[in-house]
Design a protein around this motif. Structure first.
Motif, mmCIF file in Angstrom:
data_model
loop_
_atom_site.group_PDB
_atom_site.id
_atom_site.type_symbol
_atom_site.label_atom_id
_atom_site.label_comp_id
_atom_site.label_asym_id
_atom_site.label_seq_id
_atom_site.Cartn_x
_atom_site.Cartn_y
_atom_site.Cartn_z
ATOM 1 N N CYS A 129 158.152 -31.941 43.796
ATOM 2 C CA CYS A 129 158.775 -32.707 42.728
ATOM 3 C C CYS A 129 157.818 -33.870 42.449
ATOM 4 O O CYS A 129 157.438 -34.595 43.366
ATOM 5 C CB CYS A 129 160.125 -33.248 43.186
ATOM 6 S SG CYS A 129 160.772 -34.498 42.071
ATOM 7 N N CYS A 166 164.992 -30.676 39.899
ATOM 8 C CA CYS A 166 165.447 -30.519 41.278
ATOM 9 C C CYS A 166 166.682 -31.396 41.511
ATOM 10 O O CYS A 166 167.043 -32.201 40.660
ATOM 11 C CB CYS A 166 164.338 -30.895 42.255
ATOM 12 S SG CYS A 166 163.994 -32.661 42.308
ATOM 13 N N CYS A 196 166.033 -35.134 41.043
ATOM 14 C CA CYS A 196 165.828 -35.552 39.654
ATOM 15 C C CYS A 196 167.145 -35.462 38.870
ATOM 16 O O CYS A 196 167.497 -36.371 38.122
ATOM 17 C CB CYS A 196 164.757 -34.693 38.988
ATOM 18 S SG CYS A 196 163.098 -35.058 39.603
HETATM 19 ZN ZN LIG Z 1 162.310 -33.398 40.914
#
Ligand SMILES: [Zn+2]
Length: 1003
Positions: free
Chosen positions: A592, A665, A668
């Motif tokens: 990420c 993800c 996020c």
């Molecule tokens: Zn992420």
């Protein structure tokens, strides 16, 4: 035994390549009169168009008497390198009331192998066959040009500019015979607006598809043909002796200027008219027409007043006419109006900037980027004490350029030699030397001024094979003489290539410093050293320390840079980090992009090593990040199949085009929801579902804002940790884009402060190079982002050829003066490219020596201008439009195919060799870039002397195969003739080592 092959002279080619630099060197120390002058003369060839009484019969045969009197456009030049074509081609042009006629003749030894047969009308397929092309801009003062092509079978294609839908009624015929094919074209004048022809631009081009393929043109294009700024000139009517001796702009600055025109070659008194034109985009405006009375034998001059607006871009053309007829013209040369500003040099740093950053104001960023390893073993070679001659003679060798000697020393024996530096034609005049120990440790270095002789003594630390390097980098053009005082030594004829990836390669940082660079960016991530565990980290630290030591020795500032992403070592170090979740719905090792843990484990972990080292090595300027490594690496190549997929992966942090791939993800997604105060919709772990939901809710921009804030916060932490160790360290980013995206904003804001700004080694200028706009839009962007960033625009060697100082050197100069600086990529190739090396993406469009020359010229001119910003006028103020180099070759490129000779011999030098037992012959090859006229190589093999006569040529090899006795033998090579110039020599079948004094016996 074969006779040496005689090759086609290329004297003109070499002279033409060298001329711009010769002219520039002469100007680089300008006299009072020269100081304000900017030459507008160009190197485009000129051809006169014959007036035909009768239209030639259009059969392709070129037998009509009309053609006999027409001027010949030849030779043709390689379209990329500017080297003379290997296949003879010429073109002619003429006109009558109705039409323009063009003839081509293409020598072709393998006519039966050509591809023939009809094609559909206007088919582009003809470009895949042997064909010729005509580019014509009927009015040199207007932007429209036409393109007519004919293949060897007579198929035709035409277009206007790049508009293939345009067509006109024109004809062509092809004639084929043994050894050649020829073409006649007839183009109606009315169809291309050639009603009253005055001055046109033209290029004649040929592509040969048989191997070896070759594409060439009459006017050098240094790249694609659709480039009117590289077309040659056409003047209608018979040739005249009258020509421009000089066309120059005096003191280009805002307001009134003078274009000074000198005319020469006058055979009888005449009254001529000189007219000037300024072109801005499509707009043409005449300026300052003047009459000039020419007197026989005299050079006559006139000044044309030219008014230049501040910050305007303009191209200036000057035309010489008599009785209403154009005699010659100087086509539109770009006037450097950035040089016209009264105070062009911007203050770079803010007042708050730390004192240790102030050098950017006075010096500018002058960066060069490297990627190399240096853990290879030093070549030991075959020289041993037992083999070496007793009481070696003290023979002096006369050599040129980068030369490596291996010297075998006893315990506590000094390395001793005398170097006499001769003045070459390089703007860098000194000779350089450096001495390395058996492990590659630098033991001594120095400079010898041209004309001086220096006795060098360097103490050694251990017995064993040492290396003495003379004249590398910017000195690689320079001739020198050397007398080695040690007993056991050889000249390493394989030279450079045996030292690639050894510690000697680190020493190239010193070459960069001598050439005027002040910062080296070194790609430490390319070493591929695992750093997840302590042992790996210690190894990386050792490597970094050796790099720091080398930069310290070189006196150059250093920025090691790291990757960030899914290269193997980063993935391993990232451990259990948060993986990105994307619409690809493939969980790869890529993180990420805002995972704090990942940043700490990968980037910060290595940055802290540099921070610690910087306390011991003040040359360390900062730490760099190359985010591009996010999406290359084996994983991507193995798991993502299409280019689209790979593009989407990269777009996670950087929108490419319309792609809006994002990381969605858990971190996020939930971070976004929390920042907006929204409830969790419990979406499945599927990138497509999540992305679509975020898009449907209109939250994509919010996601970007969230990720930007996260990245900024994370990089602030990284910066604070590093600057807690050394507050002077800066961060440099190879930010991929100045597009307005969250990644660049977050990174720039997090890593730069007003006290220590971040340095952007901007890759978006790789191919576009310098322009006022290029710099200004980027500076504006940083301001909009409220980020503290210094801009360095990158120049990619492949795209900015060094053949002409107005291509590469002027780009560097203008970036440094009107922006914050520049950097050059790939620096490693300019240093290390040798005969059997690399190409493709990393290749260069010229010889390494040419690049060094450009570097030196650019940096010298930057220094002069910075020292005298208001008064100094540099030849590099003129920035020529960058010639367009087409896409890079995929495999080995043809520039790398050129012969490269390891030993540069001067007349009077004798080099010896040993042919081992069992060989039947030894092959001698020789040649070099300079044309020396006819020379003789004297080669002695087993007591028999061979006189090998050949013109020493630039691009082609001269070869001779000499028979040798079966039991092995000794031999030597000498270049006969008077002093001056040198020749490169390569031996095959003989031990490629050379020694002084009648031959060092080698194993
Ligand atoms: Zn992420």
């Amino acid at each position: 035994m074969m006779m040496p092959t005689r090759t086609t002279p290329t004297r003109a080619a070499i002279t033409a390549l060298l001329l711009p630099f010769v002219a520039l060197s002469a100007q680089s120390v300008p006299s009072a009169q020269e100081a304000g002058l900017q030459s507008l003369l160009t190197d485009r060839p000129l051809l006169h168009v014959a007036r035909f009484q009768h239209a030639p019969q259009l059969d392709g045969g070129l037998n009509d008497s009309e053609w006999a009197d027409a001027q010949v456009a030849t030779p043709f030049w390689h379209f990329q390198t500017g080297a003379q074509s290997k296949h003879d081609t010429w073109a002619k042009i003429g006109l009558d009331e109705e039409a323009l006629y063009i003839a081509f003749r293409c020598a072709e030894a393998e006519m039966p192998k050509l591809t023939f047969g009809p094609l559909p009308p206007d088919s582009m397929s003809l470009f895949a066959r042997d064909h010729v092309e005509l580019f014509l801009m009927p009015d040199a003062l207007k932007p429209t040009f036409y393109h007519f092509s004919v293949d060897v079978a007579g198929n035709r294609h035409e277009e206007r500019g790049s508009d293939g839908s345009w067509g006109c009624d024109w004809e062509a015929a092809v004639h084929r015979e043994a050894g050649a094919w020829s073409v006649e074209m007839r183009i109606p004048r009315a169809k291309i607006g050639l009603d009253t022809p005055r001055l046109s631009l033209v290029n004649f081009c040929r592509t040969r598809r048989l191997e070896p393929q070759e594409t060439s043109a009459w006017s050098k294009t240094f790249g694609v043909f659709h480039n009117p700024t590289r077309f040659g000139r056409l003047v209608y009517g018979p040739p005249s002796d009258v020509r421009f001796a000089a066309v120059s702009l005096r003191q280009p600055r805002a307001g009134e200027n003078q274009v000074e025109v000198s005319v020469a070659g006058v055979k009888e008194p005449a009254l001529v008219r000189v007219r000037g034109y300024v072109l801005r985009g499509n707009e043409l405006s005449p300026f300052g027409a003047r009459e000039l009375r020419l007197r026989e034998g005299d050079e006559s001059s006139v000044s044309l007043p030219l008014r230049v607006e501040r910050d305007a871009k303009a191209r200036v053309a000057v035309v010489l006419e008599r009785d209403g007829r154009v005699l010659t013209f100087c086509d539109a040369a770009e006037v450097s109006l950035s040089g016209a500003k009264a105070t062009p040099i911007r203050k770079v740093l803010e007042p708050a900037a730390a004192p240790f950053m102030q050098w950017i104001d006075t010096d500018r960023l002058r960066g060069i980027s490297y990627g190399f390893g240096f853990t290879g073993a030093m070549p030991d070679g075959d020289l041993t004490k037992a083999d070496a001659p007793g009481g070696a003679t003290r023979e002096t060798l006369h050599l040129r350029g980068e030369s490596y000697f291996k010297v075998l020393v006893e315990e506590s024996e000094e390395i001793r030699f005398d170097v006499a530096a001769a003045a070459g034609d390089s703007p860098f005049t000194s000779s350089t030397y450096a001495v390395f120990g058996p492990e590659g440790k630098l033991l001594g270095k120095g400079l010898v001024e041209a004309g001086a002789t220096c006795g060098v003594r360097v103490p050694t630390e251990t017995a064993g094979m040492h290396t003495v390097l003379i004249n590398s980098g910017p000195a690689s053009w320079n001739p020198f003489s050397i007398t080695l005082r040690n007993t056991h030594w050889v000249l390493n004829a394989r030279g450079k290539s045996t030292y690639v990836h050894t510690p000697v390669s680190l020493h190239s940082l010193r070459d960069c410093k001598l050439a005027g660079f002040n910062v080296a960016l070194v790609a430490a991530w390319q070493w591929g050293i695992p750093f997840a565990d302590e042992e790996g980290l210690a190894t990386l630290n050792d490597m970094l320390e050796r790099l720091c030591q080398a930069a310290q020795d070189a006196g150059i500032k250093l920025i090691p840079y790291f990757g960030w992403g899914c290269a193997k070592t980063e993935s391993a170090a990232g451990g259990d980090h948060v993986r990105a979740l994307t619409r690809l719905s493939v969980r790869g090792p890529h993180p990420c992009p805002v995972s704090r843990e990942y940043w700490e484990r990968t980037f910060l972990r290595r940055a802290m090593l540099v921070a610690q080292l910087s306390k011991k090595y003040p040359c360390v300027l900062g730490i760099g990040l190359d985010p591009e490594s996010y999406y290359f690496g084996n994983w991507y190549n193995e798991h993502l199949e299409s280019a689209e997929e790979k593009g989407r992966a990269g777009a996670i942090y950087q929108p490419y085009g319309s792609s809006r791939e994002k990381c969605v993800c858990d971190e996020c997604l939930h971070g976004l929801l929390k920042s907006k105060g929204l409830p969790d919709p419990n979406l499945p772990e599927d990138g497509n579902v999540r992305f679509d939901w975020i898009a449907k809710e209109g939250l994509l921009d919010d996601l970007c804002a969230y990720q930007q804030a996260q990245l900024e916060a994370t990089t602030q932490i990284v910066r604070a940790r590093v600057q807690a160790v050394n507050p002077s360290l800066c961060f440099a980013g190879l930010l991929l884009t100045c597009a307005d995206n969250w990644f660049c904003r977050g990174l720039s804001r997090g890593l730069g402060t007003s006290r220590v700004p971040a340095l952007d080694f901007d890759e978006t200028t790789y191919t576009s190079g310098y322009s006022t706009d290029a710099v200004q839009t980027r500076l504006d962007r940083y301001e909009q982002w409220n980020a503290h960033v210094v801009h360095g625009g990158c120049l990619w060697g492949l795209k900015h050829p060094p053949h002409n100082p107005h291509f590469l050197a002027a780009q560097m100069y203008n970036f440094a003066l009107y922006g914050h600086g520049y950097w050059f990529w790939p620096g490693s190739m300019s240093v290390w490219r040798s005969a059997d090396e690399v190409a493709g993406y990393y290749s260069l469009s010229g010889y390494p020596e040419d690049y060094w020359k450009s570097f030196v010229v650019a940096n010298q001119e930057i220094d002069k201008r910075l020292a005298n910003p208001d008064t100094y006028r540099s030849p590099l103020d003129r920035l020529e439009e960058r010639p367009t180099i087409p896409e890079q070759p995929k495999e080995r490129n043809e520039w790398a195919e050129k012969p490269c000779y390891p030993v540069h011999m001067y007349p009077g030098t004798r080099l010896s060799f040993i042919v081992p037992a069992g060989r039947k012959s030894v092959r001698v090859e020789w040649g070099y870039r300079e044309t020396l006229g006819d020379r003789t190589l004297l080669v002695s093999v087993a007591g028999t002397e061979h006189h090998l006569s050949a013109t020493v040529e630039a691009e082609k090899a001269n070869r001779a195969e000499l028979d040798v006795p079966e039991g092995g033998c000794a031999g030597w090579v000498e270049l006969l003739g008077e002093a001056g110039g040198c020749v490169g020599v390569k031996l095959e079948g003989a031990k490629p080592f050379f020694g002084g004094g009648g031959g060092v016996k080698l194993r």
